[in-house]
Each structure stands twice: as C-alpha cells, then as structure tokens.
Design an enzyme around this catalytic site. Structure first.
Site, PDB file in Angstrom:
ATOM      1  CE1 TYR A 167       3.091   5.651  -3.207  1.00 32.62           C
ATOM      2  CE2 TYR A 167       2.136   3.787  -4.379  1.00 32.62           C
ATOM      3  CZ  TYR A 167       3.180   4.331  -3.661  1.00 32.62           C
ATOM      4  OH  TYR A 167       4.289   3.575  -3.408  1.00 32.62           O
ATOM      5  N   GLY A 168      -2.586   8.919  -4.565  1.00 36.50           N
ATOM      6  CA  GLY A 168      -3.776   9.316  -5.336  1.00 36.50           C
ATOM      7  C   GLY A 168      -3.636  10.531  -6.233  1.00 36.50           C
ATOM      8  CD  GLU A 181      -0.117   7.082   5.423  1.00 34.93           C
ATOM      9  OE1 GLU A 181       0.989   7.071   5.980  1.00 34.93           O
ATOM     10  OE2 GLU A 181      -0.672   6.041   5.002  1.00 34.93           O
ATOM     11  CB  CYS A 201      -2.937   0.282  -2.652  1.00 34.52           C
ATOM     12  SG  CYS A 201      -2.843   1.982  -3.238  1.00 34.52           S
ATOM     13  CG  ASN A 202      -9.307   0.769  -3.593  1.00 40.79           C
ATOM     14  OD1 ASN A 202     -10.257   0.171  -4.054  1.00 40.79           O
ATOM     15  ND2 ASN A 202      -9.030   0.741  -2.303  1.00 40.79           N
ATOM     16  CB  THR A 203      -4.276   4.561  -5.873  1.00 40.93           C
ATOM     17  OG1 THR A 203      -5.215   5.159  -4.984  1.00 40.93           O
ATOM     18  CG2 THR A 203      -3.795   5.586  -6.858  1.00 40.93           C
ATOM     19  CB  CYS A 205      -9.255   4.951  -0.614  1.00 41.07           C
ATOM     20  SG  CYS A 205      -7.655   5.320   0.140  1.00 41.07           S
ATOM     21  CB  THR A 206      -6.980   0.085   1.647  1.00 40.07           C
ATOM     22  OG1 THR A 206      -5.789   0.755   1.200  1.00 40.07           O
ATOM     23  CG2 THR A 206      -7.404  -0.944   0.627  1.00 40.07           C
ATOM     24  CG  HIS A 207      -5.126   5.329   3.592  1.00 41.19           C
ATOM     25  ND1 HIS A 207      -4.532   4.719   2.524  1.00 41.19           N
ATOM     26  CD2 HIS A 207      -4.115   5.805   4.372  1.00 41.19           C
ATOM     27  CE1 HIS A 207      -3.217   4.823   2.634  1.00 41.19           C
ATOM     28  NE2 HIS A 207      -2.930   5.478   3.745  1.00 41.19           N
ATOM     29  CG  ASP A 213      -1.862   1.224   1.225  1.00 44.71           C
ATOM     30  OD1 ASP A 213      -2.477   1.485   0.184  1.00 44.71           O
ATOM     31  OD2 ASP A 213      -1.967   1.928   2.246  1.00 44.71           O
ATOM     32  CB  SER A 214       0.212   4.743  -0.875  1.00 42.49           C
ATOM     33  OG  SER A 214      -0.967   4.946  -0.117  1.00 42.49           O
TER      34      SER A 214
HETATM   35  N1  DGL Z   1      -4.794   3.114   0.282  1.00 44.29           N
HETATM   36  C1  DGL Z   1      -4.649   3.709  -1.009  1.00 44.29           C
HETATM   37  C2  DGL Z   1      -5.836   3.338  -1.891  1.00 44.29           C
HETATM   38  O1  DGL Z   1      -6.531   2.382  -1.583  1.00 44.29           O
HETATM   39  C3  DGL Z   1      -4.400   5.162  -0.806  1.00 44.29           C
HETATM   40  C4  DGL Z   1      -3.821   5.814  -1.956  1.00 44.29           C
HETATM   41  C5  DGL Z   1      -3.088   7.102  -1.685  1.00 44.29           C
HETATM   42  O2  DGL Z   1      -1.996   7.034  -1.131  1.00 44.29           O
HETATM   43  O3  DGL Z   1      -3.575   8.145  -2.130  1.00 44.29           O
HETATM   44  O4  DGL Z   1      -6.080   3.926  -2.904  1.00 44.29           O
END
Ligand code: DGL
Length: 270
Positions: A42-43, A152, A73-75, A183-185, A10-11
């Site tokens: 990352y988004g 974060e 991580c979805n992104t 988004c997993t966050h 993940d990011s």
């Molecule tokens: N957890 C990431 C996701 O699911 C977050 C991406 C990010 O860092 O913007 O997209």
C-alpha cells in the site's frame, strides 16, 4: 463480556506481527484477520486509493461481526484511521500512537529514527505524535519501499534481504539510539535490521505496543471474551493465494491456522 472476535487488517502479512503479540498477551480472544496481499504494498499508492482499500477491509471485517477493529498497518493508520474511527460505533485502534509513546520512554539521547513506507513517512505522523508529547526529541524518518515486497515474498533471511536492508538503513546508522519499526511488516526483518543498526539501538515494534492498548480498551469497555467459552474460531483471510500466506503465517505464529481466500468485490457487492 463480549464473545465476538477482534478484527485485524493489513495490506498483507505484516499485521501478523500484531497478532502474534495478541496471541501471547490475550490468548483467549478470537481473531478475524484480513490481509490484502493481492494489492500490497500500500505504501507507494496515493492516499485516496489507500483510504478506499482500507474502507473495504473495514467493511469486510464488519460482515464478520467484530467487536473491535485494529489497524495492524501503519500506512492505513496514517491515512484513514481518524476518519474511520469517527464513523464506527465500535473501538478502532491504530498502531502509531502506541509506537510513539514507547519510543519516547526508551530514548536516552533524544534521537529517534522511524522507518516506514513512503506514505507513512510522507505523512510525517510519527514525528508529529512524538513531538506533541516530547518536543525536545528529534525524529529522523526514512522510507524503506523495498522491505514490504521482501516480506510478502517470504525472503526475510536471504542474502538479497541483507543487502537491501544494509543499503537502505545506511543513512540512519550511528544517528539514533531508538528506531521505530513504523511498518508492521518490518519485525519480520528484525534480526537483519538489528544487525545493521548495531546492538546498542533499541528497536520499537509498534504492533507489540498496540496490544497493551487493546487490553486496556477491552477492560475499559468490559468487552473481554468470557473465559467460560471453550475453543477458538480464529480465521485468517487473504485476497491473494492461500498457500503463500499460510506458509509465512504459520512459520511466524508457530502454529497451524485456518486461512481462506476472499474476493472483496464479491463479498462487499453481495
Ligand atoms: N504493514 C503495512 C504498514 O504497517 C505495510 C504497508 C504496505 O503495504 O506498504 O504500513
């Protein structure tokens, strides 16, 4: 049987929402986790850069001899999953298909919302996957660029977090009966999101849905970890500071874990 660990990327700390579910459903599996908090979020980054970073995380996990890789991580899934899955000799899972199928099952009004990072929303991948299986479902997507920095920085219950979530989700309130946390966050902000959307809206945690697919694949390829192997060797790596990652992770997972700092450039150029 295959006693090697499962790799998660993940990011940052978001993928821990998938890991928590894995620990609940498949407690016997070993985990190697890499969170790129130094370069999160990352988004908002360009697709080419997200692809490059994702490859680095994958190559790091491969140095740990993992038997499967989960894009928690979805992104990264939206941008790089198809390409990377096709080039590796081990199973690679993303979080988007499981979340889409769950939303299709749950919605009554056929009005589904997706909240995600700017890149995931730009890719329109949830809409594509949902409507491929159920063309009569309408999908409203909304980018929430301020959510990941809140998570974060471990600000998931502050009054700032409440204000940001309330303001950001306003266009979706009353519009959907099901909301995909794309988004997993975002599951770390779940109580506030639920509060803003109202008790009648079903929240779909794509990460939790993904663990069911992990389990199916482990069985299909007969690569479960043997029950006879004792002890666990889970290790969590972060590209940023250990203390902050550890604090968020231990509070979310409800247990103490081993966290190490990693310098990806150093490891991958060795
Ligand atoms: N957890 C990431 C996701 O699911 C977050 C991406 C990010 O860092 O913007 O997209």
């Amino acid at each position: 049987m295959d006693n090697r660990p499962i790799g998660f990327l993940d990011s940052g700390v978001g993928g821990l929402t998938v890991v928590r579910e894995l620990m609940r459903q498949l407690p016997h599996e070993d985990i190697i986790y890499i969170g790129d908090s130094a370069r999160a979020p990352y988004g908002p980054r360009p697709a080419e850069q997200i692809r490059e970073y994702t490859w680095q995380l994958v190559n790091f996990l491969l140095t740990k001899n993992v038997k499967m890789i989960v894009f928690a991580c979805n992104t990264a899934t939206a941008v790089a999953w198809e390409e990377i899955k096709a080039s590796l000799g081990i199973p690679v899972l993303g979080v988007i298909l499981p979340g889409s199928s769950a939303a299709i099952k749950v919605t009554q009004t056929k009005k589904v919302g997706v909240i995600a990072t700017p890149m995931t929303v730009k890719s329109d991948i949830y809409k594509e996957k949902v409507q491929l299986l159920a063309p009569d479902i309408s999908v409203m997507s909304l980018a929430c660029p301020r959510f990941v920095p809140l998570v974060e920085s471990n600000e998931t219950t502050s009054s700032v977090a409440k204000k940001v979530v309330y303001e950001t989700l306003a266009p979706l309130v009353g519009q959907v009966d099901t909301l995909i946390l794309g988004c997993t966050h975002y599951p770390l902000l779940r109580p506030i999101i639920q509060n803003v959307m109202g008790p009648g809206v079903k929240l779909i945690d794509s990460g939790a849905e993904t663990v069911r697919d992990i389990s199916v694949l482990l069985n299909y390829f007969e690569i479960n970890r043997s029950r006879e192997v004792q002890g666990k060797k889970d290790c969590f790596y972060t590209t940023a500071g250990v203390a902050s990652f550890q604090e968020i992770a231990e509070s979310w997972l409800g247990k103490s874990i081993r966290v190490e700092h990693v310098n990806l450039e150093e490891v991958l150029n060795d």
